[in-house]
Design a protein around this motif. Structure first.
Motif, PDB file in Angstrom:
ATOM      1  N   VAL B 132       3.611  10.636   3.426  1.00  0.00           N
ATOM      2  CA  VAL B 132       3.674   9.314   4.211  1.00  0.00           C
ATOM      3  C   VAL B 132       3.465   7.665   4.013  1.00  0.00           C
ATOM      4  CG1 VAL B 132       3.533   7.937   6.839  1.00  0.00           C
ATOM      5  CG2 VAL B 132       3.096  10.688   6.213  1.00  0.00           C
ATOM      6  N   GLY B 133       4.565   7.733   3.206  1.00  0.00           N
ATOM      7  CA  GLY B 133       4.277   6.273   2.768  1.00  0.00           C
ATOM      8  C   GLY B 133       3.261   6.077   1.158  1.00  0.00           C
ATOM      9  N   ASP B 134       3.050   5.085   1.842  1.00  0.00           N
ATOM     10  CA  ASP B 134       1.485   4.865   0.912  1.00  0.00           C
ATOM     11  C   ASP B 134      -0.234   5.538   1.862  1.00  0.00           C
ATOM     12  OD1 ASP B 134       1.380   2.783   1.952  1.00  0.00           O
ATOM     13  OD2 ASP B 134       1.183   1.351  -0.114  1.00  0.00           O
ATOM     14  N   ARG B 135       0.336   6.043   2.888  1.00  0.00           N
ATOM     15  CA  ARG B 135      -0.691   5.970   3.634  1.00  0.00           C
ATOM     16  C   ARG B 135      -0.745   7.222   4.821  1.00  0.00           C
ATOM     17  NH1 ARG B 135       0.197   6.708   8.760  1.00  0.00           N
ATOM     18  NH2 ARG B 135       2.815   6.564   9.276  1.00  0.00           N
ATOM     19  N   THR B 136      -1.128   8.105   3.139  1.00  0.00           N
ATOM     20  CA  THR B 136      -1.154   9.945   3.654  1.00  0.00           C
ATOM     21  C   THR B 136      -2.228   9.883   4.435  1.00  0.00           C
ATOM     22  OG1 THR B 136       0.749   9.635   1.864  1.00  0.00           O
ATOM     23  CG2 THR B 136      -0.190  11.757   2.498  1.00  0.00           C
ATOM     24  N   THR B 252      -2.628   2.407  -5.452  1.00  0.00           N
ATOM     25  CA  THR B 252      -2.275   4.131  -5.214  1.00  0.00           C
ATOM     26  C   THR B 252      -1.413   4.347  -6.355  1.00  0.00           C
ATOM     27  OG1 THR B 252      -1.140   5.721  -4.442  1.00  0.00           O
ATOM     28  CG2 THR B 252      -0.390   3.456  -4.416  1.00  0.00           C
ATOM     29  N   GLU B 253      -1.692   5.421  -6.911  1.00  0.00           N
ATOM     30  CA  GLU B 253      -1.016   5.871  -8.068  1.00  0.00           C
ATOM     31  C   GLU B 253       0.621   6.376  -8.069  1.00  0.00           C
ATOM     32  OE1 GLU B 253      -3.007   8.926  -9.708  1.00  0.00           O
ATOM     33  OE2 GLU B 253      -1.403  10.326 -11.033  1.00  0.00           O
ATOM     34  N   GLY B 254       0.483   5.595  -6.237  1.00  0.00           N
ATOM     35  CA  GLY B 254       2.305   5.481  -6.109  1.00  0.00           C
ATOM     36  C   GLY B 254       2.805   4.470  -6.964  1.00  0.00           C
ATOM     37  N   VAL B 255       2.276   3.551  -6.724  1.00  0.00           N
ATOM     38  CA  VAL B 255       3.392   2.817  -7.228  1.00  0.00           C
ATOM     39  C   VAL B 255       3.786   3.408  -8.506  1.00  0.00           C
ATOM     40  CG1 VAL B 255       3.031   0.542  -8.320  1.00  0.00           C
ATOM     41  CG2 VAL B 255       1.965   1.418  -6.399  1.00  0.00           C
ATOM     42  N   ARG B 256       2.841   3.710  -9.661  1.00  0.00           N
ATOM     43  CA  ARG B 256       3.657   4.464 -10.985  1.00  0.00           C
ATOM     44  C   ARG B 256       4.163   5.834 -10.396  1.00  0.00           C
ATOM     45  NH1 ARG B 256      -1.751   6.222 -13.126  1.00  0.00           N
ATOM     46  NH2 ARG B 256      -2.400   5.495 -11.149  1.00  0.00           N
ATOM     47  N   GLY B 257       4.373   6.234  -9.450  1.00  0.00           N
ATOM     48  CA  GLY B 257       5.215   7.610  -9.474  1.00  0.00           C
ATOM     49  C   GLY B 257       6.404   7.093  -8.652  1.00  0.00           C
ATOM     50  N   GLU B 258       6.814   5.452  -7.901  1.00  0.00           N
ATOM     51  CA  GLU B 258       7.704   5.313  -7.486  1.00  0.00           C
ATOM     52  C   GLU B 258       8.061   4.016  -8.498  1.00  0.00           C
ATOM     53  OE1 GLU B 258       9.444   5.493  -5.017  1.00  0.00           O
ATOM     54  OE2 GLU B 258       7.960   6.950  -3.835  1.00  0.00           O
ATOM     55  N   GLY B 259       7.860   4.449 -10.124  1.00  0.00           N
ATOM     56  CA  GLY B 259       8.380   3.396 -11.179  1.00  0.00           C
ATOM     57  C   GLY B 259       7.718   2.412 -11.643  1.00  0.00           C
ATOM     58  N   GLY B 260       6.795   2.103 -11.281  1.00  0.00           N
ATOM     59  CA  GLY B 260       6.115   1.079 -11.855  1.00  0.00           C
ATOM     60  C   GLY B 260       5.447   1.445 -12.842  1.00  0.00           C
ATOM     61  N   VAL B 261       5.738   0.450 -13.915  1.00  0.00           N
ATOM     62  CA  VAL B 261       5.186   0.711 -15.147  1.00  0.00           C
ATOM     63  C   VAL B 261       3.713  -0.415 -15.322  1.00  0.00           C
ATOM     64  CG1 VAL B 261       7.418   0.998 -15.450  1.00  0.00           C
ATOM     65  CG2 VAL B 261       6.567  -1.263 -15.936  1.00  0.00           C
ATOM     66  N   LEU B 262       3.102   0.361 -16.573  1.00  0.00           N
ATOM     67  CA  LEU B 262       1.710  -0.552 -17.182  1.00  0.00           C
ATOM     68  C   LEU B 262       1.938  -1.543 -18.454  1.00  0.00           C
ATOM     69  CD1 LEU B 262      -0.851   2.106 -16.262  1.00  0.00           C
ATOM     70  CD2 LEU B 262      -0.484  -0.253 -14.724  1.00  0.00           C
ATOM     71  N   ASN B 344      18.679  -3.339  -3.835  1.00  0.00           N
ATOM     72  CA  ASN B 344      17.758  -3.624  -2.247  1.00  0.00           C
ATOM     73  C   ASN B 344      16.445  -3.093  -3.074  1.00  0.00           C
ATOM     74  OD1 ASN B 344      19.653  -4.350  -0.741  1.00  0.00           O
ATOM     75  ND2 ASN B 344      20.385  -2.040  -0.148  1.00  0.00           N
ATOM     76  N   SER B 345      16.167  -3.538  -3.772  1.00  0.00           N
ATOM     77  CA  SER B 345      15.061  -2.499  -4.770  1.00  0.00           C
ATOM     78  C   SER B 345      13.270  -3.761  -3.564  1.00  0.00           C
ATOM     79  CB  SER B 345      14.256  -3.505  -6.551  1.00  0.00           C
ATOM     80  OG  SER B 345      14.505  -4.754  -5.900  1.00  0.00           O
ATOM     81  N   GLU B 346      13.562  -4.831  -3.115  1.00  0.00           N
ATOM     82  CA  GLU B 346      12.481  -5.271  -2.490  1.00  0.00           C
ATOM     83  C   GLU B 346      12.318  -4.684  -0.972  1.00  0.00           C
ATOM     84  OE1 GLU B 346      12.504  -8.667  -1.580  1.00  0.00           O
ATOM     85  OE2 GLU B 346      13.298  -9.434  -4.103  1.00  0.00           O
ATOM     86  N   GLU B 347      13.750  -4.082  -0.284  1.00  0.00           N
ATOM     87  CA  GLU B 347      13.089  -3.649   0.713  1.00  0.00           C
ATOM     88  C   GLU B 347      13.010  -2.119   0.437  1.00  0.00           C
ATOM     89  OE1 GLU B 347      17.071  -3.411   3.108  1.00  0.00           O
ATOM     90  OE2 GLU B 347      16.666  -1.806   3.263  1.00  0.00           O
ATOM     91  N   HIS B 348      13.548  -1.576  -1.015  1.00  0.00           N
ATOM     92  CA  HIS B 348      13.061  -0.032  -1.286  1.00  0.00           C
ATOM     93  C   HIS B 348      11.424   0.077  -1.800  1.00  0.00           C
ATOM     94  CE1 HIS B 348      12.876   3.586  -3.545  1.00  0.00           C
ATOM     95  NE2 HIS B 348      12.459   3.273  -4.258  1.00  0.00           N
ATOM     96  N   ILE B 349      10.852  -1.227  -2.385  1.00  0.00           N
ATOM     97  CA  ILE B 349       9.280  -1.133  -1.983  1.00  0.00           C
ATOM     98  C   ILE B 349       8.546  -1.458  -1.407  1.00  0.00           C
ATOM     99  CG2 ILE B 349       7.167  -2.396  -3.775  1.00  0.00           C
ATOM    100  CD1 ILE B 349       9.777  -3.448  -5.391  1.00  0.00           C
ATOM    101  N   ARG B 350       9.405  -2.243   0.231  1.00  0.00           N
ATOM    102  CA  ARG B 350       7.739  -1.949   0.970  1.00  0.00           C
ATOM    103  C   ARG B 350       8.059  -1.129   1.631  1.00  0.00           C
ATOM    104  NH1 ARG B 350      10.659  -7.515   1.357  1.00  0.00           N
ATOM    105  NH2 ARG B 350      11.791  -7.446   2.491  1.00  0.00           N
ATOM    106  N   SER B 355       1.621  -0.133   2.671  1.00  0.00           N
ATOM    107  CA  SER B 355       0.181  -0.540   2.591  1.00  0.00           C
ATOM    108  C   SER B 355      -0.269  -1.824   1.154  1.00  0.00           C
ATOM    109  CB  SER B 355      -0.829  -0.254   2.358  1.00  0.00           C
ATOM    110  OG  SER B 355      -0.599   0.974   3.169  1.00  0.00           O
ATOM    111  N   MET B 356       0.563  -1.600   0.703  1.00  0.00           N
ATOM    112  CA  MET B 356      -0.031  -1.818  -0.702  1.00  0.00           C
ATOM    113  C   MET B 356       0.972  -3.512  -1.009  1.00  0.00           C
ATOM    114  SD  MET B 356      -1.100  -0.584  -3.176  1.00  0.00           S
ATOM    115  CE  MET B 356      -2.453  -0.097  -1.773  1.00  0.00           C
ATOM    116  N   TYR B 357       2.218  -3.384  -0.655  1.00  0.00           N
ATOM    117  CA  TYR B 357       2.613  -5.015  -0.213  1.00  0.00           C
ATOM    118  C   TYR B 357       1.816  -5.429   0.746  1.00  0.00           C
ATOM    119  CZ  TYR B 357       5.952  -8.201   1.639  1.00  0.00           C
ATOM    120  OH  TYR B 357       6.537  -9.373   1.675  1.00  0.00           O
ATOM    121  N   HIS B 358       1.412  -5.047   1.330  1.00  0.00           N
ATOM    122  CA  HIS B 358       0.498  -5.792   2.494  1.00  0.00           C
ATOM    123  C   HIS B 358      -0.885  -6.433   1.978  1.00  0.00           C
ATOM    124  CE1 HIS B 358      -0.779  -6.249   6.882  1.00  0.00           C
ATOM    125  NE2 HIS B 358      -2.193  -5.458   6.648  1.00  0.00           N
TER     126      HIS B 358
END
Lengths: 263, 604
Positions: B132-136, B252-262, B344-350, B355-358
């Motif tokens: 559920v988003g990033d609040r599972t 969350t690792e979900g950031v990388r799961g959604e395409g985040g890179v290091l 619309n990447s900004e909306e997609h990320i939010r 919770s990460m955004y917040h």
């Protein structure tokens, strides 16, 4: 409790300056504000300062907290008179001068210092009929729901049960109607169940008779303090009120009921 | 003598996170009277902080997934030190546990055809995490809580257990105190389930809350149970590093799961520079393939950011030590870059990472939809814990069960993200079921008042010393520094021997801790009690880490940087010897049945 050490861990240089915190201390018999001075640095939140005060000068200062990341809703308090989470209130969001007052939520009985008795909320939740799903949609026992149909409920399910909405609600805070009114948090909970696409239970009679939904006069104070930004009043309470009105006060429905035996 | 109240139940569950709640629900459903004792308010346990999701091979997003692939992934991630029976049961039963949560009201994110959506995560071959988003975690604990309150379970909030009570070999109850008044209470029971979570507060930088002080580990150890795999502590690669007060909070690792890179300070995606051999076949060759994987291309392999947590954490550590880190001693985690790829990447990320955004906008003044985050490793999870039977979750002490993070076995040397939430419900259910069976098959034992009085005396001793004693917060802080600096992400024999000496000195100081004031909601007193547990688990972690002279999974030894074939043959057991000292014993790894071995070979 080790949170105070986070504030002193390394990670870059930051300016630190003394700041006074006026913290309410006492219990059910009464209490008063005590002033504590501690060093405040960049990025610090009010909870960090409380932990520093515990470690430096008041090891018996009672305060409830867990996650320190705005996810568990434990560290609710009134900061400079506003209900907030201590872990999500940065010092640089507060006025730069004068003492910072920190006191417990006033809508609940004090236990000690910043800790209050929030058991009302747990009792009230138990009085709301539980989730009762329809029969599964697929032979394998699963359901089908579209994302668009669950968006509304997901907003309500973001609630972290910090009870700040309960604290600010004048029906509870000023009129002490805890026995007749469940409060905004539990109305959000009821809305999440009533608007759940799979749920088959009907809670409208309870909302009207047991849970006191009529007491809410939509001042929207609860929505303003919600740290999860749930539009409590517009999206949950008002639609529930409308459903209650449709069910019990709509003259046409009443008329139909006369001719339609059964429900 | 101190007065205490005695309550009787068939089953007592200690801890009310996902595992404890699920165990209580199951035992109650089997007709047992159940007490659920939680250190905080109901619904605030650490499960609430879990973000990314819950791994279960439901194959809703990729129909190639099955329990067999999930099993093989879990074993590979754990470097084959896992209890294979637990890995098997977990993979087989997780989908049913997810569906059960939905039947109890959980609202997971959906696929286009209306089923439960699953996302990518490190070490999982296919998109597997119901979320559920990033609040599972919040969704899970609230669902279990809201279901559980209608099951007739007696819930005791803000109460801490200080000792297990025994009748001969068997556990027959627990002694604890309530925070509100500091009064003691005995829960007499035919079976006890530990579901107390982990040990993160033994370290300075951690994603864990104050509650995570190894209570269940220490309670079980003192009751004579075996601990297992304690050297394996997971350092999550991405915790916040700035500002100082939020250091360690999870990203969350979900950031990388959604395409985040290091990236390091030179903008280089350094994860491409070090790909372990056993993952080479499953890792993207270049950035373009990595992005295709994120987008759901079934022919693409995952980007190296989604390698296992132990590996990613070490790579980040190396970049920082080599001077290629970010300004505040981390590296950059960038999700904002996907604006190059999608509208619309900004909306997609939010939407996907609310919770990460917040969390970043509120605590760090960082808008993650526009700029990269700074992240670094943070102590997150312990794979080790109470040694249990894979089917029943019973420890080596009759009547004592353990589930969730406090139990060992499922994750071996390293846990895959998403396997924790599913662990909680799969083995929480099993622990509750078998505790209930045990309770029905065995009558009530006898509680020995002398044990109770002795434990109360020890718990209250700090008040006798008052202000003249050591400060509990100071001792805890010094222990955290010791573990962070000497038994952290990179370990050597010399440093760990120094840590053992230091732990010995800290034990002596802890025995002299003094507390002033009253017993009501007194954090200084609570810390003095938790301190004992932290010292026990710190010693166990250190002794096991010294004994394992190799690098495997979460354990990285600079003096033994490679895996050793010899060390692959044993798990390490820690138990209290007859002389009261901690013993480390090598326990041979149980061989896999041929059919499970074949599954592993087929999925290599």
């Amino acid at each position: 409790m080790a949170g105070q050490h986070n504030s002193t861990s390394s990670g870059g240089s930051s300016e630190r300056a003394p700041r006074t915190f006026r913290v309410w201390r006492g219990d059910a018999r009464g209490g008063q504000f005590h002033d504590y001075t501690t060093q405040v640095g960049e990025g610090m939140v009010v909870l960090d300062a409380i932990h520093q005060i515990q470690a430096e000068s008041a090891p018996d200062l009672a305060c409830r907290w867990n996650c320190k990341a705005g996810k568990c809703g434990s560290c609710s308090a009134e900061i400079n008179g506003t209900p907030r989470l201590m872990c999500m209130t940065r010092m640089d969001q507060l006025p730069p001068d004068g003492p910072v007052t920190v006191e417990p939520m006033r809508a609940f009985p004090p236990v000690r210092d910043l800790v209050t008795d929030v058991s009302h909320n747990f009792r009230a939740k138990k009085s709301i009929k539980k989730f009762t799903p329809r029969k599964p949609d697929a032979p394998d026992g699963t359901w089908r729901m579209q994302q668009a149909d669950v968006d509304r409920v997901q907003e309500f399910r973001k609630c972290i049960e910090c009870f700040l909405c309960q604290d600010v609600c004048h029906v509870l805070r000023d009129h002490h109607k805890h026995d007749e009114f469940v409060g905004p948090r539990l109305l959000v909970y009821a809305a999440a169940l009533e608007m759940h696409p799979l749920d088959t239970e009907n809670r409208l009679a309870d909302l009207k008779n047991r849970h006191g939904i009529g007491y809410c006069n939509i001042t929207k104070c609860c929505t303003k303090v919600c740290p999860e930004h749930i539009t409590i009043t517009d999206n949950s309470i008002i639609p529930l009120k409308e459903r209650v009105v449709d069910e019990f006060y709509d003259p046409l429905t009443k008329l139909f009921r006369i001719f339609k035996p059964g429900k | 003598m101190e007065h205490y109240q005695t309550l009787e139940h068939d089953v007592v569950v200690i801890g009310a996170g996902g595992a404890g709640l699920r165990a209580a629900i199951e035992a109650s459903a089997m007709g047992c009277s159940v007490a659920l004792v939680c250190k905080s308010l109901l619904g605030k346990a650490h499960t609430v902080m879990a973000e990314g999701g819950m791994a279960a091979a439901m194959a809703n997003v990729d129909d190639r997934d099955s329990w067999k692939v999930h099993f093989a992934d879990t074993m590979r991630g754990g470097q084959y030190l896992n209890n294979w029976r637990m890995a098997q049961l977990h993979a087989q039963e997780a989908p049913a546990r997810v569906r059960e949560l939905e039947a109890w009201g959980a609202v997971f994110d959906r696929t286009r055809d209306g089923r439960i959506l699953q996302r990518n995560f490190g070490g999982h071959r296919y998109p597997r995490l119901a979320h559920v988003g990033d609040r599972t975690g919040l969704e899970m604990i609230r669902t279990l809580q809201d279901h559980g309150i209608h099951q007739g379970i007696d819930v005791f909030m803000e109460m801490t257990v200080v000792s297990l009570l025994k009748d001969g070999d068997r556990v027959v109850g627990a002694l604890g105190y309530d925070r509100e008044r500091g009064r003691f209470r005995v829960w007499k029971a035919k079976a006890v389930v530990l579901a107390t979570g982990g040990v993160g507060k033994a370290f300075r930088i951690t994603s864990n809350s104050w509650e995570y002080t190894g209570d269940g580990h220490a309670l079980a150890y003192e009751a004579g149970a075996d601990l297992l795999d304690m050297e394996f502590v997971q350092f999550h690669p991405t915790g916040m590093v700035w500002p100082p007060s939020v250091r360690g909070i999870l990203v969350t690792e979900g950031v990388r799961g959604e395409g985040g890179v290091l990236r390091n300070k030179d903008g280089r995606r350094f994860m491409f520079d070090d790909i372990p051999d056993n993952y080479r076949n499953q890792t993207a060759k270049d950035e373009e393939e990595g992005w295709r994987y994120v987008c759901g291309d079934k022919n693409a392999n995952r980007p190296p950011e989604l390698l296992t947590r132990d590996h990613v954490a070490r790579c980040i550590n190396r970049e920082v030590k080599a001077g290629r880190g970010s300004p505040h001693g981390g590296v950059f985690l960038d999700i904002a870059w996907i604006k190059e790829k999608i509208p619309n990447s900004e909306e997609h990320i939010r939407k996907k990472l609310p919770s990460m955004y917040h969390q970043f906008i509120t605590l760090a003044n960082i808008d993650i939809t526009k700029v990269p985050m700074e992240v670094g490793p943070t102590t997150h999870y312990i794979m080790g814990g109470v040694r249990v039977d894979g089917d029943t979750q019973m420890s080596t002490v009759p009547g004592l069960f353990a589930a969730g993070e406090v139990a060992a076995g499922l994750h071996g040397a390293n846990r895959l993200g998403g396997n924790s939430l599913s662990d909680l419900v799969v083995f929480g259910k099993r622990a509750g079921e078998h505790a209930a069976k045990f309770a029905k098959e065995h009558g009530a034992g006898a509680v020995n008042p002398a044990q109770v009085e002795d434990a109360i005396r020890r718990a209250l001793a700090p008040f006798d010393r008052g202000d003249a004693g050591e400060n509990a917060f100071a001792v805890q802080s010094d222990l955290q520094g010791t573990m962070q600096d000497l038994v952290g992400i990179v370990r050597t024999e010399n440093e760990m021997l120094r840590a053992l000496e230091e732990i010995g000195r800290l034990k002596a100081r802890a025995a002299k801790v003094g507390v002033s004031g009253h017993r009501e909601y007194n954090p200084g007193w609570h810390t003095s009690i938790d301190l004992h547990n932290l010292l026990t688990v710190s010693e166990a972690i250190t002794r096991a880490a010294i004994e394992r002279k190799e690098s495997r999974g979460a354990q990285f030894r600079e003096d033994y940087p490679d895996k050793s074939a010899e060390c692959a043959k044993f798990n390490l057991v820690l138990r209290k010897g007859a002389d009261g000292r901690m013993q480390v014993v090598r326990e041979p790894v149980r061989p896999l049945p041929a059919e499970l071995q074949q599954i592993i070979e087929e999925n290599k």
